[in-house]
Motif scaffolding. Structure first.
Motif, PDB file in Angstrom:
ATOM      1  N   GLN A  89       0.813  -1.212   0.000  1.00 20.17           N
ATOM      2  CA  GLN A  89       0.000   0.000   0.000  1.00 20.17           C
ATOM      3  C   GLN A  89       0.850   1.267   0.000  1.00 20.17           C
ATOM      4  O   GLN A  89       0.416   2.325   0.463  1.00 20.17           O
ATOM      5  N   GLY A  90       2.081   1.148  -0.508  1.00 20.42           N
ATOM      6  CA  GLY A  90       2.917   2.324  -0.670  1.00 20.42           C
ATOM      7  C   GLY A  90       3.785   2.672   0.525  1.00 20.42           C
ATOM      8  O   GLY A  90       4.449   3.704   0.524  1.00 20.42           O
ATOM      9  N   VAL A  91       3.797   1.815   1.549  1.00 19.82           N
ATOM     10  CA  VAL A  91       4.617   2.059   2.734  1.00 19.82           C
ATOM     11  C   VAL A  91       5.569   0.890   2.908  1.00 19.82           C
ATOM     12  O   VAL A  91       5.168  -0.274   2.765  1.00 19.82           O
ATOM     13  N   GLU A  92       6.829   1.181   3.196  1.00 23.76           N
ATOM     14  CA  GLU A  92       7.833   0.136   3.357  1.00 23.76           C
ATOM     15  C   GLU A  92       7.462  -0.794   4.514  1.00 23.76           C
ATOM     16  O   GLU A  92       6.933  -0.345   5.544  1.00 23.76           O
ATOM     17  N   PRO A  93       7.755  -2.101   4.375  1.00 25.07           N
ATOM     18  CA  PRO A  93       7.454  -3.050   5.451  1.00 25.07           C
ATOM     19  C   PRO A  93       8.031  -2.653   6.807  1.00 25.07           C
ATOM     20  O   PRO A  93       7.365  -2.797   7.828  1.00 25.07           O
ATOM     21  N   ASP A  94       9.263  -2.149   6.822  1.00 23.68           N
ATOM     22  CA  ASP A  94       9.870  -1.756   8.097  1.00 23.68           C
ATOM     23  C   ASP A  94       9.091  -0.622   8.744  1.00 23.68           C
ATOM     24  O   ASP A  94       8.968  -0.560   9.983  1.00 23.68           O
ATOM     25  N   ASP A  95       8.567   0.300   7.930  1.00 22.85           N
ATOM     26  CA  ASP A  95       7.776   1.398   8.477  1.00 22.85           C
ATOM     27  C   ASP A  95       6.451   0.882   9.033  1.00 22.85           C
ATOM     28  O   ASP A  95       5.973   1.342  10.075  1.00 22.85           O
ATOM     29  N   LEU A  96       5.864  -0.091   8.337  1.00 22.31           N
ATOM     30  CA  LEU A  96       4.636  -0.690   8.842  1.00 22.31           C
ATOM     31  C   LEU A  96       4.895  -1.390  10.173  1.00 22.31           C
ATOM     32  O   LEU A  96       4.080  -1.317  11.102  1.00 22.31           O
ATOM     33  N   TYR A  97       6.035  -2.055  10.258  1.00 24.64           N
ATOM     34  CA  TYR A  97       6.377  -2.731  11.513  1.00 24.64           C
ATOM     35  C   TYR A  97       6.540  -1.716  12.648  1.00 24.64           C
ATOM     36  O   TYR A  97       6.072  -1.933  13.766  1.00 24.64           O
ATOM     37  N   GLN A  98       7.206  -0.604  12.361  1.00 23.66           N
ATOM     38  CA  GLN A  98       7.394   0.414  13.389  1.00 23.66           C
ATOM     39  C   GLN A  98       6.062   1.005  13.834  1.00 23.66           C
ATOM     40  O   GLN A  98       5.846   1.260  15.028  1.00 23.66           O
ATOM     41  N   LEU A  99       5.168   1.208  12.887  1.00 21.97           N
ATOM     42  CA  LEU A  99       3.830   1.678  13.246  1.00 21.97           C
ATOM     43  C   LEU A  99       3.114   0.636  14.103  1.00 21.97           C
ATOM     44  O   LEU A  99       2.420   0.967  15.064  1.00 21.97           O
ATOM     45  N   GLY A 100       3.305  -0.628  13.728  1.00 22.63           N
ATOM     46  CA  GLY A 100       2.729  -1.697  14.519  1.00 22.63           C
ATOM     47  C   GLY A 100       3.272  -1.715  15.938  1.00 22.63           C
ATOM     48  O   GLY A 100       2.534  -1.966  16.900  1.00 22.63           O
ATOM     49  N   CYS A 101       4.582  -1.427  16.074  1.00 24.26           N
ATOM     50  CA  CYS A 101       5.189  -1.355  17.398  1.00 24.26           C
ATOM     51  C   CYS A 101       4.538  -0.252  18.229  1.00 24.26           C
ATOM     52  O   CYS A 101       4.299  -0.423  19.436  1.00 24.26           O
ATOM     53  N   LEU A 102       4.257   0.864  17.593  1.00 25.10           N
ATOM     54  CA  LEU A 102       3.606   1.961  18.306  1.00 25.10           C
ATOM     55  C   LEU A 102       2.225   1.534  18.804  1.00 25.10           C
ATOM     56  O   LEU A 102       1.858   1.770  19.955  1.00 25.10           O
ATOM     57  N   GLY A 103       1.456   0.894  17.917  1.00 19.99           N
ATOM     58  CA  GLY A 103       0.147   0.403  18.326  1.00 19.99           C
ATOM     59  C   GLY A 103       0.266  -0.626  19.434  1.00 19.99           C
ATOM     60  O   GLY A 103      -0.547  -0.641  20.376  1.00 19.99           O
ATOM     61  N   PHE A 104       1.274  -1.478  19.328  1.00 19.21           N
ATOM     62  CA  PHE A 104       1.490  -2.493  20.363  1.00 19.21           C
ATOM     63  C   PHE A 104       1.787  -1.839  21.709  1.00 19.21           C
ATOM     64  O   PHE A 104       1.248  -2.239  22.745  1.00 19.21           O
ATOM     65  N   LEU A 105       2.650  -0.828  21.715  1.00 19.53           N
ATOM     66  CA  LEU A 105       3.000  -0.142  22.958  1.00 19.53           C
ATOM     67  C   LEU A 105       1.783   0.556  23.565  1.00 19.53           C
ATOM     68  O   LEU A 105       1.629   0.615  24.788  1.00 19.53           O
TER      69      LEU A 105
ATOM     70  N   ARG B 290      -3.709   1.542  10.173  1.00 15.26           N
ATOM     71  CA  ARG B 290      -4.792   2.081   9.344  1.00 15.26           C
ATOM     72  C   ARG B 290      -4.910   3.590   9.487  1.00 15.26           C
ATOM     73  O   ARG B 290      -5.158   4.296   8.499  1.00 15.26           O
ATOM     74  N   ARG B 291      -4.730   4.094  10.703  1.00 12.63           N
ATOM     75  CA  ARG B 291      -4.798   5.542  10.914  1.00 12.63           C
ATOM     76  C   ARG B 291      -3.731   6.249  10.098  1.00 12.63           C
ATOM     77  O   ARG B 291      -3.978   7.263   9.449  1.00 12.63           O
ATOM     78  N   PHE B 292      -2.533   5.699  10.103  1.00  9.61           N
ATOM     79  CA  PHE B 292      -1.441   6.300   9.344  1.00  9.61           C
ATOM     80  C   PHE B 292      -1.724   6.270   7.845  1.00  9.61           C
ATOM     81  O   PHE B 292      -1.536   7.268   7.151  1.00  9.61           O
ATOM     82  N   LEU B 293      -2.176   5.127   7.355  1.00 11.21           N
ATOM     83  CA  LEU B 293      -2.464   5.015   5.928  1.00 11.21           C
ATOM     84  C   LEU B 293      -3.598   5.953   5.528  1.00 11.21           C
ATOM     85  O   LEU B 293      -3.573   6.546   4.440  1.00 11.21           O
ATOM     86  N   ARG B 294      -4.578   6.115   6.404  1.00 12.33           N
ATOM     87  CA  ARG B 294      -5.707   7.008   6.112  1.00 12.33           C
ATOM     88  C   ARG B 294      -5.277   8.466   6.082  1.00 12.33           C
ATOM     89  O   ARG B 294      -5.607   9.223   5.182  1.00 12.33           O
ATOM     90  N   ASP B 295      -4.512   8.848   7.102  1.00 11.10           N
ATOM     91  CA  ASP B 295      -4.097  10.245   7.224  1.00 11.10           C
ATOM     92  C   ASP B 295      -2.885  10.573   6.380  1.00 11.10           C
ATOM     93  O   ASP B 295      -2.537  11.735   6.204  1.00 11.10           O
ATOM     94  N   ASP B 296      -2.206   9.519   5.875  1.00 16.25           N
ATOM     95  CA  ASP B 296      -1.008   9.709   5.051  1.00 16.25           C
ATOM     96  C   ASP B 296       0.000  10.567   5.787  1.00 16.25           C
ATOM     97  O   ASP B 296       0.521  11.544   5.273  1.00 16.25           O
ATOM     98  N   GLY B 297       0.302  10.178   7.018  1.00 17.44           N
ATOM     99  CA  GLY B 297       1.154  11.001   7.867  1.00 17.44           C
ATOM    100  C   GLY B 297       2.604  11.075   7.452  1.00 17.44           C
ATOM    101  O   GLY B 297       3.323  11.971   7.842  1.00 17.44           O
ATOM    102  N   MET B 298       3.086  10.104   6.693  1.00 14.31           N
ATOM    103  CA  MET B 298       4.497  10.138   6.331  1.00 14.31           C
ATOM    104  C   MET B 298       4.782  11.251   5.325  1.00 14.31           C
ATOM    105  O   MET B 298       4.004  11.486   4.410  1.00 14.31           O
ATOM    106  N   VAL B 299       5.887  11.917   5.513  1.00 12.86           N
ATOM    107  CA  VAL B 299       6.296  12.957   4.572  1.00 12.86           C
ATOM    108  C   VAL B 299       6.795  12.282   3.300  1.00 12.86           C
ATOM    109  O   VAL B 299       7.805  11.602   3.312  1.00 12.86           O
ATOM    110  N   LYS B 300       6.079  12.429   2.219  1.00 11.37           N
ATOM    111  CA  LYS B 300       6.483  11.823   0.959  1.00 11.37           C
ATOM    112  C   LYS B 300       7.326  12.824   0.169  1.00 11.37           C
ATOM    113  O   LYS B 300       7.003  13.994   0.099  1.00 11.37           O
ATOM    114  N   VAL B 301       8.393  12.332  -0.411  1.00 16.53           N
ATOM    115  CA  VAL B 301       9.303  13.183  -1.168  1.00 16.53           C
ATOM    116  C   VAL B 301       8.986  13.015  -2.643  1.00 16.53           C
ATOM    117  O   VAL B 301       9.121  11.924  -3.208  1.00 16.53           O
TER     118      VAL B 301
END
Length: 233
Positions: A39-55, A82-93
């Motif tokens: 969905q346009g986000v690197e797996p490692d970034d998805l994992y980090q987001l998952g870590c945030l949700g987990f915490l 899902r919140r991140f993907l919806r809000d597109d919070g990552m700064v895209k270059v």
């Protein structure tokens, strides 16, 4: 410690338990993150987001709910992604920004060879036809996230240190939030941060390159850091 014992300890502020419970639940976090691959986000970034949700699930879990911790954690992990993907919070270059940054890099190298020194931003600006602010914005946009730990020219002070960014939650989200926060700063403050913490220059050297006094650099830096602290806390 069992998993639930680690959760209890982490919830009570035990940082070692916090790290261990994340490590021991890596498989769970990845299993949720994999649902959002492609969905346009690197797996490692998805994992980090998952870590945030987990915490967040660690902090919010109440054993009186009568549910397994993993049952509670999974929707928290998924919800953060899902919140991140919806809000597109990552700064895209954009491609245009990348091309501009490449031009700046080539111009800096050319002028460095010509002058035998690091060129001033004003000289780069004149050579490539971009404003000083445009140069700063482009270079910050493509700067590696590990620049947060780069040390400036004044006593080895890093941006991470002066912002007071520490702890498990900040470490997994800094690469998603820092660029966003910097990108929202006033243009001159972005220039100062670029020189001080991404180019590792002293305030005196930064002042000479920008063409202002050291005192003005200090004031701009202080204002920028205050804004960043406000945005990142």
């Amino acid at each position: 410690m069992t998993n639930i014992e680690l959760v209890r300890a982490a919830r009570n502020g035990d940082q070692d338990a916090c790290r261990r419970v994340v490590q021991e639940n890596t498989g769970l976090i990845w299993s949720v993150a994999r649902r959002y691959f492609g969905q346009g986000v690197e797996p490692d970034d998805l994992y980090q987001l998952g870590c945030l949700g987990f915490l967040k699930s660690v902090q919010g879990f109440d054993e009186s709910y009568g549910t397994q911790f993993s049952t509670y954690a999974v929707p928290k992990i998924a919800g953060e992604i899902r919140r991140f993907l919806r809000d597109d919070g990552m700064v895209k270059v954009s491609r245009g920004i990348k091309e501009r940054a490449h031009l700046i890099h080539q111009t800096r190298d050319t002028l460095s060879q010509r002058f035998g020194r690091e060129p001033a931003l004003s000289e780069i600006s004149e050579e490539c036809g971009l404003s000083v602010e445009d140069i700063a914005s482009a270079e910050l946009a493509v700067a590696p996230t590990e620049s947060l730990q780069y040390e400036s020219g004044d006593g080895g002070c890093s941006l991470e240190t002066v912002l007071g960014v520490d702890g498990m939650e900040e470490s997994v989200t800094e690469n998603l939030a820092l660029r966003q926060a910097i990108n929202e700063l006033p243009e001159r403050e972005r220039v100062v941060l670029l020189l001080r913490f991404y180019r590792c220059m002293t305030q005196d050297k930064a002042a000479k390159i920008i063409g202002i006094s050291q005192v003005q650099v200090s004031r701009l830096e202080r204002a920028a850091l205050q804004r960043l602290r406000h945005k990142l806390t």
